[in-house]
Design a protein around this motif. Structure first.
Motif, mmCIF file in Angstrom:
data_model
loop_
_atom_site.group_PDB
_atom_site.id
_atom_site.type_symbol
_atom_site.label_atom_id
_atom_site.label_comp_id
_atom_site.label_asym_id
_atom_site.label_seq_id
_atom_site.Cartn_x
_atom_site.Cartn_y
_atom_site.Cartn_z
ATOM 1 N N MET A 1 0.634 -1.265 0.208
ATOM 2 C CA MET A 1 -0.223 0.449 0.446
ATOM 3 C C MET A 1 0.705 1.268 -0.361
ATOM 4 N N PRO A 2 0.625 1.624 -0.805
ATOM 5 C CA PRO A 2 1.706 3.629 -0.943
ATOM 6 C C PRO A 2 1.159 4.361 0.137
ATOM 7 N N SER A 3 2.788 5.036 0.742
ATOM 8 C CA SER A 3 2.517 5.806 1.961
ATOM 9 C C SER A 3 1.341 7.284 1.379
ATOM 10 N N PRO A 4 1.169 8.636 2.731
ATOM 11 C CA PRO A 4 0.202 8.778 1.866
ATOM 12 C C PRO A 4 1.308 9.726 1.371
ATOM 13 N N ARG A 5 2.358 10.208 0.999
ATOM 14 C CA ARG A 5 3.356 11.181 0.725
ATOM 15 C C ARG A 5 3.824 10.418 -0.676
ATOM 16 N N GLN A 7 1.311 8.643 -2.158
ATOM 17 C CA GLN A 7 -0.202 8.355 -3.075
ATOM 18 C C GLN A 7 -0.578 10.194 -3.156
ATOM 19 N N PHE A 8 0.286 11.295 -2.675
ATOM 20 C CA PHE A 8 -0.032 13.191 -2.650
ATOM 21 C C PHE A 8 0.907 12.876 -4.113
ATOM 22 N N GLY A 9 2.619 11.673 -4.436
ATOM 23 C CA GLY A 9 2.909 12.442 -5.477
ATOM 24 C C GLY A 9 2.398 11.745 -6.663
ATOM 25 N N GLN A 10 1.459 10.643 -6.838
ATOM 26 C CA GLN A 10 1.200 10.202 -8.342
ATOM 27 C C GLN A 10 0.123 11.201 -8.602
ATOM 28 N N GLN A 11 -0.740 11.469 -7.277
ATOM 29 C CA GLN A 11 -1.812 12.355 -7.656
ATOM 30 C C GLN A 11 -0.998 13.697 -8.572
ATOM 31 N N GLY A 12 -0.016 14.326 -8.352
ATOM 32 C CA GLY A 12 0.098 15.415 -9.171
ATOM 33 C C GLY A 12 1.142 14.430 -10.744
ATOM 34 N N GLU A 13 1.226 13.498 -10.358
ATOM 35 C CA GLU A 13 1.689 13.496 -11.515
ATOM 36 C C GLU A 13 0.554 13.028 -12.882
ATOM 37 N N ASP A 14 -0.759 12.814 -11.804
ATOM 38 C CA ASP A 14 -1.807 12.666 -12.666
ATOM 39 C C ASP A 14 -1.967 13.601 -13.188
ATOM 40 N N ARG A 15 -2.358 14.444 -12.482
ATOM 41 C CA ARG A 15 -3.126 16.007 -13.064
ATOM 42 C C ARG A 15 -1.726 16.154 -13.917
ATOM 43 N N ARG A 55 6.695 18.317 -10.075
ATOM 44 C CA ARG A 55 6.915 18.390 -8.327
ATOM 45 C C ARG A 55 5.659 19.330 -7.752
ATOM 46 N N GLN A 56 5.362 18.861 -7.108
ATOM 47 C CA GLN A 56 4.041 19.296 -5.321
ATOM 48 C C GLN A 56 4.454 19.680 -4.689
ATOM 49 N N ARG A 57 3.809 20.446 -4.068
ATOM 50 C CA ARG A 57 4.138 20.719 -2.597
ATOM 51 C C ARG A 57 3.050 22.110 -2.277
ATOM 52 N N THR A 58 2.110 21.441 -0.993
ATOM 53 C CA THR A 58 1.480 21.692 -0.331
ATOM 54 C C THR A 58 1.554 23.453 -0.155
ATOM 55 N N HIS A 59 3.126 23.565 0.274
ATOM 56 C CA HIS A 59 2.384 25.228 0.495
ATOM 57 C C HIS A 59 4.497 25.559 0.149
#
Length: 121
Positions: A1-5, A7-15, A55-59
């Motif tokens: 199971m992917p970690s939250p980090r 999953q976050f990276g995967q969402q950025g790549e999908d976008r 590259r994706q950052r929340t802040h």
């Protein structure tokens, strides 16, 4: 199971991939890994082979997503691209470039074409 980090990276790549496909580019590869590093997306822009760093950052407390593609990261991407081209010699006949897709928070992705170049010897 992917970690939250992850999953976050995967969402950025999908976008980022959605943005590229909507612009008419064609997917060649995703998450190419080698000892030198990883290339998030490899796409064709007509006849040009494009290596894309997402590259994706929340802040932006430590700078923007685009700023995080520093010289060290660029060198790792260049080395990984060289390995990809060695493993895929037919692709090596194409012109190549490096793009960055930076995602800061909820803002629309920023597509930086030809973000950096391979230094001359």
């Amino acid at each position: 199971m992917p970690s939250p980090r992850q999953q976050f990276g995967q969402q950025g790549e999908d976008r980022a991939l959605t943005l590229l496909l909507q612009a008419g580019l064609k997917l060649v590869g995703r998450n190419f890994r080698c000892r030198s590093g990883e290339i998030d997306l490899i796409v064709l822009d007509q006849e040009t082979l494009v290596f894309v760093e997402v590259r994706q950052r929340t802040h932006n407390r430590q700078g923007s997503a685009a700023d995080s593609v520093n010289q060290r990261k660029q060198q790792r991407l260049i080395r990984a691209a060289e390995v990809f081209l060695l493993r895929n010699p037919r692709q090596g006949l194409r012109p190549c470039r490096f793009d960055v897709i930076a995602i800061d928070g909820d803002a629309a992705p920023e597509w930086i074409r030809d973000a950096f170049r391979v230094p001359s010897p």
